[in-house]
Design a protein around this motif. Structure first.
Motif, short mmCIF file in Angstrom:
data_model
loop_
_atom_site.label_atom_id
_atom_site.label_comp_id
_atom_site.label_asym_id
_atom_site.label_seq_id
_atom_site.Cartn_x
_atom_site.Cartn_y
_atom_site.Cartn_z
N GLY A 56 0.72 -1.23 0.02
CA GLY A 56 -0.06 0.02 -0.11
C GLY A 56 1.03 1.00 -0.09
N LEU A 57 2.07 1.10 0.57
CA LEU A 57 2.79 2.34 0.72
C LEU A 57 3.77 2.52 -0.48
CD1 LEU A 57 4.38 4.56 2.25
CD2 LEU A 57 5.94 2.77 3.14
N ALA A 58 3.85 1.35 -1.37
CA ALA A 58 4.34 1.52 -2.63
C ALA A 58 3.63 2.26 -3.63
CB ALA A 58 4.65 0.11 -3.07
N ILE A 59 2.19 2.02 -3.34
CA ILE A 59 1.25 2.84 -4.25
C ILE A 59 1.53 4.33 -3.86
CG2 ILE A 59 -1.14 3.24 -4.91
CD1 ILE A 59 -1.78 0.43 -4.10
N TYR A 60 1.31 4.71 -2.81
CA TYR A 60 1.61 6.17 -2.20
C TYR A 60 2.92 6.77 -2.84
CZ TYR A 60 2.19 10.03 0.65
OH TYR A 60 2.52 11.49 1.08
N LYS A 61 3.92 6.01 -2.85
CA LYS A 61 5.35 6.36 -3.24
C LYS A 61 5.84 6.23 -4.81
CE LYS A 61 7.28 7.12 0.90
NZ LYS A 61 8.07 8.59 1.20
N SER A 62 4.87 5.80 -5.46
CA SER A 62 4.89 5.73 -6.85
C SER A 62 4.56 7.07 -7.61
CB SER A 62 4.07 4.69 -7.37
OG SER A 62 4.25 3.28 -6.93
N ALA A 63 5.44 7.01 -8.57
CA ALA A 63 5.38 8.21 -9.53
C ALA A 63 4.47 8.39 -10.30
CB ALA A 63 6.95 8.87 -9.74
N ASP A 64 4.26 6.99 -11.05
CA ASP A 64 3.61 7.20 -12.04
C ASP A 64 2.65 6.09 -11.98
OD1 ASP A 64 4.78 4.67 -13.37
OD2 ASP A 64 6.55 5.91 -13.36
#
Length: 220
Positions: A56-64
């Motif tokens: 879930g955090l990876a979604i937030y940290k994704s730039a595209d």
């Protein structure tokens, strides 16, 4: 040298201590005490819950959008499939789902999962994936290593299903996809940044060692 290979080389002794840990060796040889494996399975259930939070955090940290969709797929797989399969696997080992819901987190579980989440919060998407790599990519390598060992017991071993799961084409392909993402995120980095990532990777690897040892020690 690929970033992943460089990360492993930077902590080669720790990496070997993790991938060839006594827990892993005994699992492969079929001599691991079943109580140790059950303890590991219980804590791995709690680990998977925190692992889902990391996706879930990876979604937030994704730039595209592509990166967001990849992270979303990981999160959906964890919540919709992986945790349910783990619950069933635990049931096969005599561990009731109600017991899983009431489990306290062992110190090794807390230390490892919160390190991943804290690193992901403080850093960027690459920092997060570097701390996840010892788990995602490491398990793929461990399964391959076990399959290549002459003393690994497959037929008749209570642990063969575990080996098969991580040796499966599905898991190996998932690990390969994660590797490709890691290399894409980590392309053309300055030496100072690579050094920082090596520290993060080494720490996560040491946490994996502690997670195996917890299973042997039956420690909470």
């Amino acid at each position: 040298m690929l970033l992943y290979e460089r990360l492993k080389t930077s902590c080669s002794d720790d990496w070997r201590a993790y991938t060839e840990h006594a827990f892993v060796r005994q699992l492969g040889q079929g001599t691991l005490p079943q109580r140790s494996f059950q303890h590991y399975l219980k804590q791995d259930y709690l680990f998977l819950i925190q692992f889902s939070r990391a996706w879930g955090l990876a979604i937030y940290k994704s730039a595209d959008l592509d990166a967001m969709r990849y992270a979303q797929a990981g999160l959906n797989a964890m919540l919709d499939t992986e945790i349910g399969l783990h619950v069933q696997y635990c049931r096969d080992w005599g561990i009731d789902e109600r017991e899983l819901h009431q489990l306290p987190e062992a110190a090794a579980t807390v230390a490892y999962t919160r390190y991943v989440l804290d690193t992901g919060m403080a850093g960027d998407l690459l920092d997060l994936h570097v701390t996840l790599a010892p788990c995602i990519l490491g398990y793929a390598e461990i399964a391959q290593w076990l399959a290549a060992q002459p003393d690994t017991l497959r037929e008749g071993s209570p642990y063969n299903d575990w080996i098969e799961m991580y040796l499966s084409e599905e898991y190996q392909q998932a690990a390969q996809t994660e590797l490709e993402l890691l290399e894409s995120l980590g392309a053309d980095l300055p030496e100072s940044r690579i050094s920082q990532l090596e520290t993060r990777f080494r720490t996560a690897t040491r946490m994996e060692i502690a997670f195996w040892q917890m299973g042997l020690d039956l420690s909470d």
